[in-house]
Design an enzyme around this catalytic site. Structure first.
Site, mmCIF file in Angstrom:
data_model
loop_
_atom_site.group_PDB
_atom_site.id
_atom_site.type_symbol
_atom_site.label_atom_id
_atom_site.label_comp_id
_atom_site.label_asym_id
_atom_site.label_seq_id
_atom_site.Cartn_x
_atom_site.Cartn_y
_atom_site.Cartn_z
ATOM 1 C CG HIS A 1 -87.927 14.842 -32.390
ATOM 2 N ND1 HIS A 1 -88.932 14.031 -31.906
ATOM 3 C CD2 HIS A 1 -88.016 16.015 -31.704
ATOM 4 C CE1 HIS A 1 -89.601 14.694 -30.960
ATOM 5 N NE2 HIS A 1 -89.067 15.884 -30.805
ATOM 6 N N GLY B 1 -88.895 26.658 -29.913
ATOM 7 C CA GLY B 1 -87.457 26.687 -29.658
ATOM 8 C C GLY B 1 -86.714 26.157 -30.873
ATOM 9 C CB ALA B 2 -85.349 23.707 -32.214
ATOM 10 C CG MET B 3 -89.971 21.902 -36.964
ATOM 11 S SD MET B 3 -91.094 20.878 -35.991
ATOM 12 C CE MET B 3 -91.245 19.449 -37.057
ATOM 13 C CD GLU B 4 -89.707 17.276 -34.441
ATOM 14 O OE1 GLU B 4 -90.734 16.598 -34.285
ATOM 15 O OE2 GLU B 4 -89.513 18.363 -33.865
ATOM 16 C CG ASN B 5 -88.216 21.078 -40.210
ATOM 17 O OD1 ASN B 5 -89.418 20.980 -40.054
ATOM 18 N ND2 ASN B 5 -87.538 22.166 -39.884
ATOM 19 C CD GLU C 1 -85.865 20.082 -31.905
ATOM 20 O OE1 GLU C 1 -86.576 19.413 -32.682
ATOM 21 O OE2 GLU C 1 -86.335 20.684 -30.913
ATOM 22 C CD GLU D 1 -92.081 17.249 -29.399
ATOM 23 O OE1 GLU D 1 -90.974 17.315 -28.836
ATOM 24 O OE2 GLU D 1 -92.232 17.544 -30.602
ATOM 25 C CD GLU E 1 -94.258 18.903 -34.432
ATOM 26 O OE1 GLU E 1 -94.525 17.773 -34.009
ATOM 27 O OE2 GLU E 1 -93.221 19.512 -34.150
#
Length: 856
Positions: A310, A270-274, A307, A329, A134
């Site tokens: 999401h 901070g983080a990614m919602e894969n 996350e 977001e 992303e």
């Protein structure tokens, strides 16, 4: 950005499924890949265009039903990140398969398919291969239709060293030895649901994990660095509670068979919602029972909540284009609080929301066209303003109808893409309230309103007049044409906790009549500080509220909102800064962590400006006096059974007293630091931040060197971050230079350098030196962070706190000669902030200085 107009990909050929095989070489930092993409040709075409960046395609072939395989001619548009395949004759409508062979690099930029350096328990440095797609970086791992609306399914196969952990979005389907190399294994994963490219993920590295199942039987794992699996336990406990909470809230089961959360050593966000494989910075996922502060523990809970939300809102239903990112977001940033409040009611996170989100939601809005602009909107607008508007809407329509509307929206659009209006339509259908019309006024125009409130007493009735206009940070009149549909809530001294009424302000002004209100009773507009607007009271109305601040009969959310509005109005020239400081003195009995947190931020913004005057010592004395009662109350050591928020309050208050030079605080901090360094008595996690800041602010080179030694010895990323972000508190010019050099040395991860540089900007000299340092090292810094949001953060923190027109022009001039497209808007905002500072100095500095000196 100049150049040709950005265009989205043509839709004459669209993907249905990607079968991808990737083989990363961790030693050479490269990868070899191939893919077979099942496509649908919608109309006869000779060319296929898709996204690709930093990838070399060796071969491209196409085969359609009943037609022989044809080779495509390969060409690239580097600037637009496009790959064009041209075939000898038209490809006919119908199903087909596009096959590509390619190579790429595992880059060091924390985007696309990249490498992340870590140290094994035995002290050896190694690399993992990880992803961050992303917004528009899947194209760095494989050529694809890299737009959120072009969804497909994915079959992923990874070829990797047999002693490494290999993960992707879905569970492993098969694992076998590699035919060509006995040291490698071939891991294939189950097919994903239909989803956008930016949610695909894969990881190859060395990890431990803890696992559990939620109440619905979903397998959940938290992956940690080797040897640290106990640090994943807290996040696992949060995740196991969170997934069923969202299932119940949305009325839809979690759509995947497993949920992995993994800590990555190098990670820009901070983080990614894969979907099914959420990636995190170590500091946003790992909790060490002995060494993690209350503040970081709470942060981990919120990020996990964000996350996992999401997985439904964003992954199951996805925005059609990045213009709608704010909704994606903003929604997750709102509901993370709902979730954490459910899991940990003792955190009182909704009061903190006002401080962390609503207070930051005062930014300009922006349209997004080309991909280079996308990273710039991953900021306070997308997250905080979006979350604040949704909180206001949720409050207006009520939780039951909101949940009903969410279920309608997610069920109606699952596995598809939506626009903002689709959500409003579902919520309107569920609630019967004019959601679409109301929200259009919040999303189609920039900014937010200020409500001017006046009152008059008529017998035992109070007539309140409410008038709205656009809030302008510079205090100017915005002119006509701005009108919001504003839910206006009102509370009184006899009913402080809940609104006695809420009206929808649909015009420029309205009157509200309250019955049975005594002439001395206070009235507060925006109960609970839920509305996204400022409130400007008459001096008489404000005077009635001051005793309620002092005796705390005004609830915390309202005390917080009141002072936050006042400081913003003073900054805009709509209130006197001296009057605001007088109101601030009413907080002398304050004991709420979040109110103090916001108030101290407001005071810090004034402190930055007063550093340019001769009244800064008097300001420090004023602040010490204000904080002294609460500092004495919380003390240095935890009391039996004290709560999470008291630990955070102690951290906050002692850090302020130390920075502002309170002698007793400085002496105690030095003593405890010495015990910590010598091993006599280790500092508890919650005291490390304030002690480090205090001894650095008031210490010499010997202390600075001791801090660097602690940094080198620290095994936990949280401790390294805590130390490195404190170093800039030093007041010594020579040491400030050492901090700046240290920030871009090999000792600091790229993801953290920006924050170490920002750490020095709290002092006058540090601010000057940081800006000079950025200019001197611009080529290196720009190359390192180009296109990412960390570049915007760097620009913002090193430029926004100057106070003269000359400085604003200097910043503009530098960036006109050294363009940074991903930070263009940040440069404008910083310069605007500098000019607001200059106006404040001209308007308020003299009077504020005189007031502070009169109290000394």
């Amino acid at each position: 950005m100049t150049g040709k107009k950005f265009e989205r990909l043509p839709k004459d050929v669209v993907p249905k499924n990607y079968t991808i095989r990737l083989q990363p070489d961790l030693a050479a930092s490269t990868f070899v890949g191939s893919e077979a993409i099942d496509v649908e040709v919608k109309s006869a075409v000779r060319t296929i265009r898709l996204n690709s960046s930093d990838i070399v395609v060796q071969e491209a072939t196409f085969s359609g039903s009943g037609a022989s395989e044809v080779k495509g001619e390969i060409s690239y548009d580097k600037e637009e990140e496009l790959l064009t395949l041209t075939f000898p004759s038209d490809l006919q409508p119908g199903a087909g398969v596009l096959q590509l062979k390619f190579t790429g690099e595992l880059n060091d930029k924390m985007k696309g398919f990249y490498r992340s350096k870590y140290t094994t328990p035995g002290g050896e440095e190694r690399y993992a291969a990880v992803t961050q797609f992303e917004a528009t970086d899947a194209r760095r791992a494989f050529p694809c239709w890299d737009e959120p609306a072009v969804k497909a399914t994915f079959d992923v196969t990874m070829v990797a060293p047999k002693d490494r952990v290999v993960l992707s979005n879905m569970p492993v389907k098969s694992e076998s030895a590699c035919d060509t190399d006995a040291n490698l294994k071939v891991v294939s994963f189950e097919r994903t649901p239909i989803m956008s490219t930016y949610l695909l993920a894969f990881v190859v590295g060395e990890f431990d994990y803890v696992e559990g199942r939620d109440s619905d039987g979903v397998l959940m794992r938290v992956y940690t660095p080797s040897g640290k699996k106990e640090q994943g336990q807290f996040a696992l406990e949060v995740a196991v509670k969170t997934l069923p909470f969202y299932k119940d809230y949305f009325g839809i089961a979690y759509p995947l068979p497993k949920m992995d959360l993994i800590a990555i050593a190098d990670f820009s966000a901070g983080a990614m919602e894969n979907w099914g494989l959420v990636t995190y910075r170590e500091t946003a996922l790992l909790v060490d029972p002995k060494n993690t502060s209350a503040r970081v523990r709470q942060w981990v809970a919120l990020v996990v909540g964000h996350e996992l939300a999401h997985q439904w809102f964003g992954n199951l239903v996805t925005m059609e284009w990045w213009t709608h990112l704010w909704l994606n977001e903003g929604f997750a940033s709102w509901i993370e609080y709902l979730c954490v409040d459910h899991c940990f009611p003792e955190y009182d996170v909704w009061t903190q929301f006002i401080n962390t989100d609503l207070g930051r939601a005062l930014e300009l809005d922006v349209e997004v066209g080309r991909p280079s602009e996308v990273d710039e909107i991953f900021d306070a607008i997308s997250y905080s303003k979006g979350a604040s508007v949704i909180r206001m809407l949720h409050d207006y329509i009520g939780d039951a109808d909101f949940r009903k509307g969410m279920n309608l929206y997610l069920t109606r659009h699952k596995f598809k893409n939506t626009q903002t209006e689709d959500l409003w339509a579902a919520l309107e259908e569920a609630s019967g309230k004019p959601v679409g019309t109301m929200m259009d006024t919040w999303t189609s125009q920039m900014g937010f309103p200020v409500l001017k409130v006046q009152e008059k007493q008529e017998g035992n009735k109070r007539v309140i007049t409410v008038e709205q206009e656009k809030f302008c940070a510079d205090g100017k009149q915005a002119g006509d044409g701005y009108l919001w549909l504003v839910p206006v809530s009102v509370s009184t001294a006899s009913c402080p906790e809940k609104p006695i009424l809420t009206v929808l302000l649909e015009k420029a002004s309205t009157t509200i009549t309250l019955d049975n209100i005594g002439s001395n009773e206070w009235v507060k507009v925006n109960t609970g500080t839920v509305g996204v607007y400022r409130v400007l009271y008459t001096p008489e109305m404000l005077d009635k509220l001051i005793p309620a601040i002092k005796d705390k009969t005004l609830p915390p959310k309202d005390r917080l909102g009141l002072q936050n509005d006042l400081f913003a109005l003073a900054r805009a020239g709509r209130a006197s800064a001296v009057d605001v400081l007088k109101v601030t003195e009413a907080f002398v009995n304050e004991d709420n962590y979040t109110v103090w947190s916001d108030l101290s931020l407001s005071l810090s913004s004034v402190a930055i400006l007063l550093q340019y005057t001769d009244a800064y010592p008097e300001f420090k004395a004023y602040a010490r006096n204000l904080f002294s009662t609460i500092a004495a109350s919380v003390g240095w050591d935890p009391k039996p059974n004290e709560g999470h928020l008291t630990a955070m309050l102690r951290d906050l208050v002692l850090a302020r007293m130390g920075r502002y030079g309170d002698e007793a605080t400085v002496a105690e901090a030095k003593k405890r630091f010495n015990d910590h360094v010598t091993g006599a008595k280790a500092l508890p996690a919650d005291l490390r931040g304030p002690v480090y800041v205090t001894v650095l602010t008031n210490g010499d080179e010997a202390v600075f060197n001791q801090m660097l030694e602690l940094y080198d010895k620290a095994d936990m990323q949280e401790e390294k971050v805590r130390i490195s972000r404190s170093l800039g508190a030093t007041q010594d010019e020579k040491l400030i230079q050492r901090v700046l050099d240290f920030a871009i040395s090999d000792k600091v991860r790229s993801q953290d350098s920006v924050f170490v540089i920002a750490g020095v900007t709290g002092s006058l000299k540090g601010r000057e030196m940081a800006w000079q340092f950025v200019q001197d090292n611009w080529t290196k810094l720009h190359e390192r962070y180009e296109g990412g949001f960390l570049l915007s953060r760097l620009v913002k923190t090193t430029t926004e706190n100057f106070v003269t027109e000359e400085r604003a022009k200097e910043v503009e001039e530098f960036f006109s000669k050294n363009p940074a497209p991903a930070a263009e808007r940040t440069v404008q905002q910083s310069c605007e902030n500098v000019r607001l500072n200059a106006r404040w100095m001209a308007r308020e500095a003299k009077a504020v200085s005189a007031y502070l000196k009169s109290k000394a």
